[in-house]
Scaffold this motif. Structure first.
Motif, PDB file in Angstrom:
ATOM      1  N   PRO A  10       0.822  -1.210   0.000  1.00 50.06           N
ATOM      2  CA  PRO A  10       0.000   0.000   0.000  1.00 50.06           C
ATOM      3  C   PRO A  10       0.860   1.266   0.000  1.00 50.06           C
ATOM      4  O   PRO A  10       2.003   1.241   0.449  1.00 50.06           O
ATOM      5  CB  PRO A  10      -0.779  -0.117   1.314  1.00 50.06           C
ATOM      6  N   VAL A  13      -1.544   3.324   4.804  1.00 52.78           N
ATOM      7  CA  VAL A  13      -2.445   2.534   5.645  1.00 52.78           C
ATOM      8  C   VAL A  13      -2.896   3.450   6.778  1.00 52.78           C
ATOM      9  O   VAL A  13      -2.069   3.927   7.560  1.00 52.78           O
ATOM     10  CB  VAL A  13      -1.734   1.294   6.247  1.00 52.78           C
ATOM     11  N   CYS A  40      -9.161   3.399  -2.797  1.00 53.28           N
ATOM     12  CA  CYS A  40      -9.040   2.937  -1.417  1.00 53.28           C
ATOM     13  C   CYS A  40     -10.006   1.810  -1.085  1.00 53.28           C
ATOM     14  O   CYS A  40     -11.036   1.629  -1.730  1.00 53.28           O
ATOM     15  CB  CYS A  40      -9.133   4.100  -0.435  1.00 53.28           C
ATOM     16  N   ALA A  41      -9.606   1.057  -0.062  1.00 54.51           N
ATOM     17  CA  ALA A  41     -10.400  -0.083   0.406  1.00 54.51           C
ATOM     18  C   ALA A  41     -10.569   0.048   1.913  1.00 54.51           C
ATOM     19  O   ALA A  41      -9.637   0.453   2.611  1.00 54.51           O
ATOM     20  CB  ALA A  41      -9.677  -1.390   0.087  1.00 54.51           C
ATOM     21  N   LEU A  43     -10.883  -1.944   5.239  1.00 54.26           N
ATOM     22  CA  LEU A  43     -10.581  -3.267   5.778  1.00 54.26           C
ATOM     23  C   LEU A  43     -11.083  -3.312   7.212  1.00 54.26           C
ATOM     24  O   LEU A  43     -10.796  -2.409   7.992  1.00 54.26           O
ATOM     25  CB  LEU A  43      -9.068  -3.531   5.757  1.00 54.26           C
ATOM     26  N   VAL A  98      -5.539  -8.178   4.965  1.00 60.18           N
ATOM     27  CA  VAL A  98      -4.712  -7.522   3.950  1.00 60.18           C
ATOM     28  C   VAL A  98      -4.492  -8.397   2.714  1.00 60.18           C
ATOM     29  O   VAL A  98      -4.007  -7.908   1.692  1.00 60.18           O
ATOM     30  CB  VAL A  98      -3.343  -7.060   4.508  1.00 60.18           C
ATOM     31  N   VAL A 101      -5.541  -7.322  -1.265  1.00 66.24           N
ATOM     32  CA  VAL A 101      -6.055  -5.959  -1.431  1.00 66.24           C
ATOM     33  C   VAL A 101      -5.175  -5.249  -2.454  1.00 66.24           C
ATOM     34  O   VAL A 101      -3.957  -5.176  -2.294  1.00 66.24           O
ATOM     35  CB  VAL A 101      -6.054  -5.172  -0.095  1.00 66.24           C
ATOM     36  N   GLN A 103      -5.929  -1.984  -3.893  1.00 68.54           N
ATOM     37  CA  GLN A 103      -5.959  -0.525  -3.856  1.00 68.54           C
ATOM     38  C   GLN A 103      -4.743   0.017  -3.110  1.00 68.54           C
ATOM     39  O   GLN A 103      -4.258  -0.603  -2.171  1.00 68.54           O
ATOM     40  CB  GLN A 103      -7.243  -0.013  -3.169  1.00 68.54           C
ATOM     41  N   TRP A 106      -5.325   1.960   2.158  1.00 69.94           N
ATOM     42  CA  TRP A 106      -6.065   1.035   3.015  1.00 69.94           C
ATOM     43  C   TRP A 106      -6.594   1.782   4.226  1.00 69.94           C
ATOM     44  O   TRP A 106      -5.833   2.435   4.936  1.00 69.94           O
ATOM     45  CB  TRP A 106      -5.167  -0.101   3.506  1.00 69.94           C
ATOM     46  N   VAL A 108      -8.210   0.892   7.593  1.00 71.62           N
ATOM     47  CA  VAL A 108      -8.580  -0.152   8.560  1.00 71.62           C
ATOM     48  C   VAL A 108      -9.540   0.522   9.531  1.00 71.62           C
ATOM     49  O   VAL A 108      -9.147   1.401  10.297  1.00 71.62           O
ATOM     50  CB  VAL A 108      -7.345  -0.729   9.284  1.00 71.62           C
ATOM     51  N   THR A 128       2.246   3.664   7.472  1.00 71.35           N
ATOM     52  CA  THR A 128       1.151   3.486   8.427  1.00 71.35           C
ATOM     53  C   THR A 128       0.956   4.721   9.288  1.00 71.35           C
ATOM     54  O   THR A 128       1.916   5.255   9.833  1.00 71.35           O
ATOM     55  CB  THR A 128       1.414   2.253   9.324  1.00 71.35           C
TER      56      THR A 128
END
Length: 194
Positions: A10, A13, A40-41, A43, A98, A101, A103, A106, A108, A128
């Motif tokens: 990614p 994140v 984006c996703a 999660l 994860v 994925v 995209q 991410w 979360v 992150t």
């Protein structure tokens, strides 16, 4: 400690945390709708937890996903079971969400423990960031929150209370305009990573 599966890496994140009814899902859905699902996703750590729990206990997985009385009936036991799984393997649920994925961004939506943040920081250190969604008790009550012993005073709700070092704080007390300003800053930051 086992590392993250190395598929697509990614660009960013964002680990969202916050108390029940603080608006974590509302905020992550707002970001997704503005950035688009190609970029984006979302999660959810609770997804694989609920799925595994449902399988092992012969329960309806779909009903555990919604904010229903069904889920509430099993919440305490699900929390206890999840703790046992994490003690045996802190990255168990993180690794599951994860996988595959594609995209670059991410989100979360439900980091609840220091071990969740530590796992992502170890696996995806440079990209992150942690985001704490905060809301007053009054705002949370207006959204239907009621203090529940064994839930609201458990590790799943309280482990990050004194974490302190969040990269972002989003205040979601019900002022739509102020929330919008904060989301704009976060979206600008996300776009700078693309």
């Amino acid at each position: 400690r086992p590392m993250a599966p190395r598929g697509d890496s990614p660009r960013l994140v964002l680990l969202f945390s916050g108390k029940r009814k603080s608006g974590k899902d509302f905020v992550t859905e707002a970001l997704l709708s503005r950035l688009g699902s190609d970029v984006c996703a979302i999660l959810r750590l609770s997804g694989p937890l609920k799925e595994q729990y449902a399988q092992e206990h012969g329960l309806n997985f779909q009903k555990l996903l919604d904010a229903s009385a069904y889920k509430e009936a099993y919440r305490k036991d699900m929390i206890r079971w999840g703790e046992e799984m994490r003690q045996a393997d802190p990255g168990f649920f993180c690794r599951k969400i994860v996988k595959g994925v594609s995209q670059p961004i991410w989100l979360v939506s439900d980091a609840r423990r220091v071990s969740d943040i530590e796992w992502f920081r170890e696996a995806y250190s440079t990209v992150t960031q942690s985001v704490r969604v905060v809301a007053s008790e009054q705002s949370r009550q207006q959204r239907g929150w009621v203090f529940t012993p064994g839930v609201d005073d458990a590790e799943s709700e309280c482990d990050l209370d004194n974490f302190g070092a969040f990269d972002w704080i989003i205040e979601n007390h019900g002022d739509a305009q102020y929330l919008e300003e904060q989301l704009k800053s976060l979206i600008e930051f996300v776009r700078s990573k693309l």
